[in-house]
Enzyme design. Structure first.
Site, PDB file in Angstrom:
ATOM      1  N   LYS A  36       0.847  -1.191   0.000  1.00 41.19           N
ATOM      2  CA  LYS A  36       0.000   0.000   0.000  1.00 41.19           C
ATOM      3  C   LYS A  36       0.882   1.240   0.000  1.00 41.19           C
ATOM      4  O   LYS A  36       1.826   1.349   0.785  1.00 41.19           O
ATOM      5  CB  LYS A  36      -0.902   0.041   1.240  1.00 41.19           C
ATOM      6  CG  LYS A  36      -1.923   1.181   1.184  1.00 41.19           C
ATOM      7  CD  LYS A  36      -2.475   1.538   2.551  1.00 41.19           C
ATOM      8  CE  LYS A  36      -1.554   2.529   3.229  1.00 41.19           C
ATOM      9  NZ  LYS A  36      -2.205   3.278   4.338  1.00 41.19           N
ATOM     10  N   ASP A  64      -3.541   4.255  -1.966  1.00 38.92           N
ATOM     11  CA  ASP A  64      -4.543   4.666  -0.975  1.00 38.92           C
ATOM     12  C   ASP A  64      -4.596   6.188  -0.907  1.00 38.92           C
ATOM     13  O   ASP A  64      -4.037   6.805  -0.003  1.00 38.92           O
ATOM     14  CB  ASP A  64      -4.178   4.069   0.381  1.00 38.92           C
ATOM     15  CG  ASP A  64      -5.239   4.321   1.442  1.00 38.92           C
ATOM     16  OD1 ASP A  64      -6.398   4.581   1.060  1.00 38.92           O
ATOM     17  OD2 ASP A  64      -4.903   4.246   2.638  1.00 38.92           O
ATOM     18  N   LYS A  66      -7.701   7.916  -1.224  1.00 38.11           N
ATOM     19  CA  LYS A  66      -9.008   8.332  -0.689  1.00 38.11           C
ATOM     20  C   LYS A  66      -9.545   9.561  -1.425  1.00 38.11           C
ATOM     21  O   LYS A  66      -9.863  10.593  -0.835  1.00 38.11           O
ATOM     22  CB  LYS A  66      -8.923   8.604   0.814  1.00 38.11           C
ATOM     23  CG  LYS A  66      -8.497   7.394   1.629  1.00 38.11           C
ATOM     24  CD  LYS A  66      -8.449   7.724   3.108  1.00 38.11           C
ATOM     25  CE  LYS A  66      -8.039   6.525   3.942  1.00 38.11           C
ATOM     26  NZ  LYS A  66      -6.599   6.153   3.736  1.00 38.11           N
ATOM     27  N   ASP A  69     -13.684  14.722  -4.279  1.00 38.42           N
ATOM     28  CA  ASP A  69     -13.697  16.087  -4.808  1.00 38.42           C
ATOM     29  C   ASP A  69     -14.914  16.202  -5.714  1.00 38.42           C
ATOM     30  O   ASP A  69     -15.766  15.306  -5.723  1.00 38.42           O
ATOM     31  CB  ASP A  69     -12.382  16.359  -5.571  1.00 38.42           C
ATOM     32  CG  ASP A  69     -11.975  17.830  -5.543  1.00 38.42           C
ATOM     33  OD1 ASP A  69     -12.836  18.686  -5.825  1.00 38.42           O
ATOM     34  OD2 ASP A  69     -10.806  18.113  -5.240  1.00 38.42           O
ATOM     35  N   THR A 119     -11.226   3.442  10.183  1.00 34.20           N
ATOM     36  CA  THR A 119     -11.090   2.555  11.337  1.00 34.20           C
ATOM     37  C   THR A 119     -10.642   3.273  12.602  1.00 34.20           C
ATOM     38  O   THR A 119     -10.622   2.679  13.676  1.00 34.20           O
ATOM     39  CB  THR A 119     -10.121   1.403  11.028  1.00 34.20           C
ATOM     40  OG1 THR A 119      -8.887   1.941  10.539  1.00 34.20           O
ATOM     41  CG2 THR A 119     -10.715   0.466   9.996  1.00 34.20           C
ATOM     42  N   ARG A 210       2.551  -0.617  10.710  1.00 37.52           N
ATOM     43  CA  ARG A 210       3.572  -0.566  11.751  1.00 37.52           C
ATOM     44  C   ARG A 210       3.958  -1.910  12.349  1.00 37.52           C
ATOM     45  O   ARG A 210       5.150  -2.115  12.641  1.00 37.52           O
ATOM     46  CB  ARG A 210       3.117   0.414  12.848  1.00 37.52           C
ATOM     47  CG  ARG A 210       3.202   1.867  12.407  1.00 37.52           C
ATOM     48  CD  ARG A 210       2.358   2.804  13.272  1.00 37.52           C
ATOM     49  NE  ARG A 210       0.939   2.705  12.940  1.00 37.52           N
ATOM     50  CZ  ARG A 210      -0.003   3.504  13.435  1.00 37.52           C
ATOM     51  NH1 ARG A 210       0.316   4.444  14.298  1.00 37.52           N
ATOM     52  NH2 ARG A 210      -1.268   3.354  13.080  1.00 37.52           N
TER      53      ARG A 210
END
Length: 235
Positions: A36, A64, A66, A69, A119, A210
């Site tokens: 990603k 990613d 997102k 607009d 999330t 992470r």
């Protein structure tokens, strides 16, 4: 639905520079097949070039961004992304935005994922933002709209995966951030599960950052997650 356990893990390259991203990719080697690339790396410079290098190297890439607009901007931006050869792109799950992205990717192999509810949000966060409905109902509503528009999949927490799999069937991709191996720090996530729990709930892909990239041995951390995914695919 995907059956290859390694392809189900999407490792998030949430680092500030292309050099750091490529060093991580080198360190992970063939332990990871799907990456990603998000806003930090793209805005830091070099993120799109990294995406192209990964595609050329035979890796899958989830961009990613997102997108959200006015429709014309989303459609044209999606058309540009489609030329990169990446596998997945996120857009926010608003009907105008989803329809525009669907039009922009026409004729390409790009798959679109609609972001339902982040999330890091819970019911209280949605209420504070002015939403009348909680997480579960907002996810349900946006999932149905995404399906009707022709969006390929959803970004949602593993806590909503089982209900959406039952409602939408096997063809809709369910991609879940908020995945943390047992014992890992939750960080800024609020709706989390372990990799095995998320797979059993019906997720197709797990986005993990992470716990892999900040591990003392990222390759071993990735391999452990793949092994947990594999064990739960056959359980």
């Amino acid at each position: 639905m995907q059956t290859n356990a390694r392809d189900r893990l999407i490792t998030a390259l949430d680092v500030p520079s292309a050099d750091e991203a490529l060093a991580l990719v080198e360190r992970l080697g063939d332990a990871v097949s799907f990456y990603k690339i998000g806003m930090e790396l793209v805005y830091g410079g070099g993120g799109l070039a990294v995406a192209e290098r990964l595609v050329t190297a035979g890796k899958k890439v989830f961009l990613d961004l997102k997108l959200h607009d006015i429709p014309n901007t989303v459609e044209r931006a999606t058309a540009q992304v489609a030329q990169l050869g990446v596998h997945l792109l996120t857009v926010h799950g608003y009907p105008q935005t989803m329809r525009a992205a669907h039009a922009g990717r026409a004729g390409s192999g790009l798959k679109l994922l609609a972001v339902t509810v982040m999330t890091s949000y819970d019911d209280a966060d949605l209420a504070a933002a002015g939403y009348a409905e909680g997480v579960a109902e907002t996810v349900r509503r946006r999932a149905g709209q995404a399906r009707d528009i022709g969006i390929d999949g959803l970004i949602l927490s593993p806590h909503e995966a089982a209900a959406m799999r039952a409602a939408l069937g096997p063809s809709m991709l369910l991609v879940t951030p908020g995945v943390r191996p047992a014992g890992s720090a939750v960080g800024d996530q609020k709706r989390v599960m372990t990799p095995g729990e998320a797979i059993r709930a019906g997720a197709d892909h797990l986005v993990v950052g992470r716990p892999v990239t900040a591990a003392s041995d990222p390759r071993a951390a990735a391999e452990a997650i793949v092994a947990e995914i594999s064990a739960n695919l056959t359980a």
